[in-house]
Design a protein around this motif. Sequence first.
Motif, PDB file in Angstrom:
ATOM      1  N   THR A   1       0.853  -1.179   0.000  1.00 38.34           N
ATOM      2  CA  THR A   1       0.000   0.000   0.000  1.00 38.34           C
ATOM      3  C   THR A   1       0.889   1.230   0.000  1.00 38.34           C
ATOM      4  O   THR A   1       1.830   1.334   0.802  1.00 38.34           O
ATOM      5  CB  THR A   1      -0.907   0.022   1.245  1.00 38.34           C
ATOM      6  OG1 THR A   1      -1.713  -1.164   1.254  1.00 38.34           O
ATOM      7  CG2 THR A   1      -1.815   1.254   1.221  1.00 38.34           C
ATOM      8  N   LEU A   2       0.617   2.156  -0.882  1.00 40.47           N
ATOM      9  CA  LEU A   2       1.421   3.383  -0.949  1.00 40.47           C
ATOM     10  C   LEU A   2       1.015   4.345   0.153  1.00 40.47           C
ATOM     11  O   LEU A   2      -0.109   4.275   0.683  1.00 40.47           O
ATOM     12  CB  LEU A   2       1.237   4.040  -2.315  1.00 40.47           C
ATOM     13  CG  LEU A   2       1.869   3.304  -3.500  1.00 40.47           C
ATOM     14  CD1 LEU A   2       1.600   4.061  -4.792  1.00 40.47           C
ATOM     15  CD2 LEU A   2       3.363   3.131  -3.300  1.00 40.47           C
ATOM     16  N   PRO A   3       1.888   5.265   0.517  1.00 37.24           N
ATOM     17  CA  PRO A   3       1.561   6.225   1.583  1.00 37.24           C
ATOM     18  C   PRO A   3       0.429   7.143   1.161  1.00 37.24           C
ATOM     19  O   PRO A   3       0.203   7.380  -0.035  1.00 37.24           O
ATOM     20  CB  PRO A   3       2.870   6.992   1.768  1.00 37.24           C
ATOM     21  CG  PRO A   3       3.582   6.875   0.458  1.00 37.24           C
ATOM     22  CD  PRO A   3       3.246   5.503  -0.043  1.00 37.24           C
ATOM     23  N   GLU A   4      -0.281   7.673   2.143  1.00 38.85           N
ATOM     24  CA  GLU A   4      -1.376   8.595   1.846  1.00 38.85           C
ATOM     25  C   GLU A   4      -0.812   9.920   1.341  1.00 38.85           C
ATOM     26  O   GLU A   4       0.106  10.495   1.927  1.00 38.85           O
ATOM     27  CB  GLU A   4      -2.210   8.824   3.105  1.00 38.85           C
ATOM     28  CG  GLU A   4      -3.473   9.631   2.845  1.00 38.85           C
ATOM     29  CD  GLU A   4      -4.386   9.683   4.060  1.00 38.85           C
ATOM     30  OE1 GLU A   4      -5.134  10.664   4.184  1.00 38.85           O
ATOM     31  OE2 GLU A   4      -4.323   8.738   4.872  1.00 38.85           O
ATOM     32  N   LEU A   5      -1.374  10.370   0.225  1.00 35.12           N
ATOM     33  CA  LEU A   5      -0.952  11.626  -0.394  1.00 35.12           C
ATOM     34  C   LEU A   5      -2.185  12.479  -0.650  1.00 35.12           C
ATOM     35  O   LEU A   5      -3.330  11.996  -0.559  1.00 35.12           O
ATOM     36  CB  LEU A   5      -0.228  11.339  -1.716  1.00 35.12           C
ATOM     37  CG  LEU A   5       1.120  10.612  -1.636  1.00 35.12           C
ATOM     38  CD1 LEU A   5       1.570  10.185  -3.029  1.00 35.12           C
ATOM     39  CD2 LEU A   5       2.165  11.511  -0.989  1.00 35.12           C
ATOM     40  N   PRO A   6      -2.005  13.756  -0.994  1.00 35.60           N
ATOM     41  CA  PRO A   6      -3.166  14.596  -1.316  1.00 35.60           C
ATOM     42  C   PRO A   6      -3.918  14.141  -2.565  1.00 35.60           C
ATOM     43  O   PRO A   6      -5.016  14.633  -2.830  1.00 35.60           O
ATOM     44  CB  PRO A   6      -2.544  15.994  -1.525  1.00 35.60           C
ATOM     45  CG  PRO A   6      -1.262  15.952  -0.743  1.00 35.60           C
ATOM     46  CD  PRO A   6      -0.756  14.562  -0.887  1.00 35.60           C
TER      47      PRO A   6
END
Length: 690
Positions: free
Chosen positions: A182-187
């Motif tokens: 899972t990729l990090p949370e981004l805008p």
Amino acid sequence: MARSVYLTSVGSGGGKSMIALGLAELLSRQVERIGVFRPLVPSTGPDHIIALLSERYRVDITPSDLAGATYAEATALVSNGRREELISRVVQRYRAVEQQCAAVVVVGSDFADSSDGAPSRELAFNARLATEFGSVVVPVVDGYGQSPEAIAAAARGAYFDLVDLGATVLAVIANRVPEPMTLPELPVPAYAIPEVPSVSAPTVAEVAAALGATLLAGDEAALGRDVLDYVVGAAHVPTLLEHLTDGCLVITPGDRDDLLVASSAAHVAGQVSVAGLVLTLGEQPDPRALRLFEGLNTGLAVLSVASDSYDTVAASSRIEGRPSAANARKVEAALGAFEANVDTDDLARRLAVSRSKRVTPLMFEYDLIDRARTRRRHLVLPEGTEERILRAAEILLRRGVADLTLLGNPDDVARRTRELGVDIAGAAVADPATSPLREEFAQAYAELRAHRGVTVELAHDIVAQPNYFGTMMVWAGHADGMVSGATHTTAATIRPAFEIIKNLPGVSVASSVFFMLLADRVLVYGDCAVNRDPDAAQLADIAISSADTAARFGIEPRVAMLSYSTGSSGAGEDVEKVAEATALVRQRRPELAVEGPIQYDAAIDPAVAAMKLPGSAVAGRATVFIFPDLNTGNNTYKAVQRSAGAVAVGPVMQGLRRPVNDLSRGATVPDIVNTVAITAIQAAALAEAS
């Protein structure tokens, strides 16, 4: 509203082809015409991404006009301090493409890593161009061989670097990542697409081309197999057999006839699915061994190279496969991976490209896959050992179009998949002759056909026939629909449906339509395949069913009830039948735009319509054409298909309680894929209506 989306790599490679395909597929469902543009292309040879997207999405712009400059030209300008001139030239050429297309996929130049950790000049170059184009940006991070932590850091860095450079980021995609991740949370949304061996693996043909190999045996299908591994044959036969893996390319000296025969026998016996064989040192196998190989009908290619095994393996391992227009299997695998891991609905909303009101053939075809995927159904394909069905099944499963059951002896189906090198993992296989459902179906069919004197004993034999067994699966709810006819006649396909499934309530006659994919529009023709000479009431039923089918597939129904007379210009029994049918349609469906009797030219040509039926809401702009009888309909659809170069999708059955559709015996793999998607959409609509 963004009219273009700009892909740029973060790190070398990254698999931009897959991401470009996914975005182009998404846009192709929304707009009439998409374009592709590359700011920089190689100085020699065609650009493979331009070639791929241009052919698949019918971009009829000269390939040289789809590029801004070559790398050589760009290097010369920049080294002479003329960077702004380069920017201006690329922007000017992009604008010329943009003016001709409703949306454009821009695939940026390959990323050159920066040695000091700061955003490289090439990333800044791509960000600048995206801003000049008015594009939203999708950075692509290459995750192959990287740790999850490194991939996450690269995704975060890509987003913030591009924002700092003034770009508008649509989403971040990490490709070829280790599973699961899972990729990090981004805008913005961030998606991770796992490595798909069938996309990145080279084909036997690509290996042959890279090695300069000579083909000793094998056809085009054999050359299309994916190479997932390399096995060097140098030891004795038992040792080789222990090391063979599915998808492996066996590399062995050309004089090792024993290993050639052993590998082939293992493949034919089903112990392993070999990709092919490469014979090294320029040695040719004994003709007797080669004849034995050919007699085994392995479906494998045998290549010959002059190099030794070590150098051959070293050269082969450097070959990387990529989707191309010539390899539909890789294209479908790439699209399947993209659609399975990216929220395409959300991405489409964020792109905010206005959907065209007119349905073009390309939009129609690609929208079928998308709609079927979103409401996935279970379909049965009775012709489970037919090559075209198996190749279509592989595509359907990779794209997630439907869950499938193939009918046939499981051993025969497995043997055919090995011979063809196709992957239908996930499909169920059922043998009507031995299925535990046979007794249940025989009892039910005997009850359904008791008025025809059918006994349980007779029914036991009838339901063992694939089309009857498949239809009983649909009737009993074990499947939502059926597609057959690649090797069976139309009668053999639809007769069981008429006997078992029967018509919808209120529909007097089941009928069919063809979707006619012309150069610039999609028309609906009915009935061209089933009803020989319908009466007025049946003709009205056909018209209403066809209008509903058109609307279900995004075509605004404007119904032309065809005759040799327009309006009151003619008389006779045939004209009166059409006039009566038109009146019945208006009575039953007053909201439906319908005109009749009307001649074909007045229905389709605005100039003729202005003279013959001025003020008509249908004349000159009809989308649904209802023929008075089968003779007229069948001949007309074939005449238009052949003389106008139209693609005829169908016949698509309508008016049944559950969908059963027939294939032409000349159906191609894309025809089968389209028909299965149509059937899945019909099944979903009928389920929602019940």
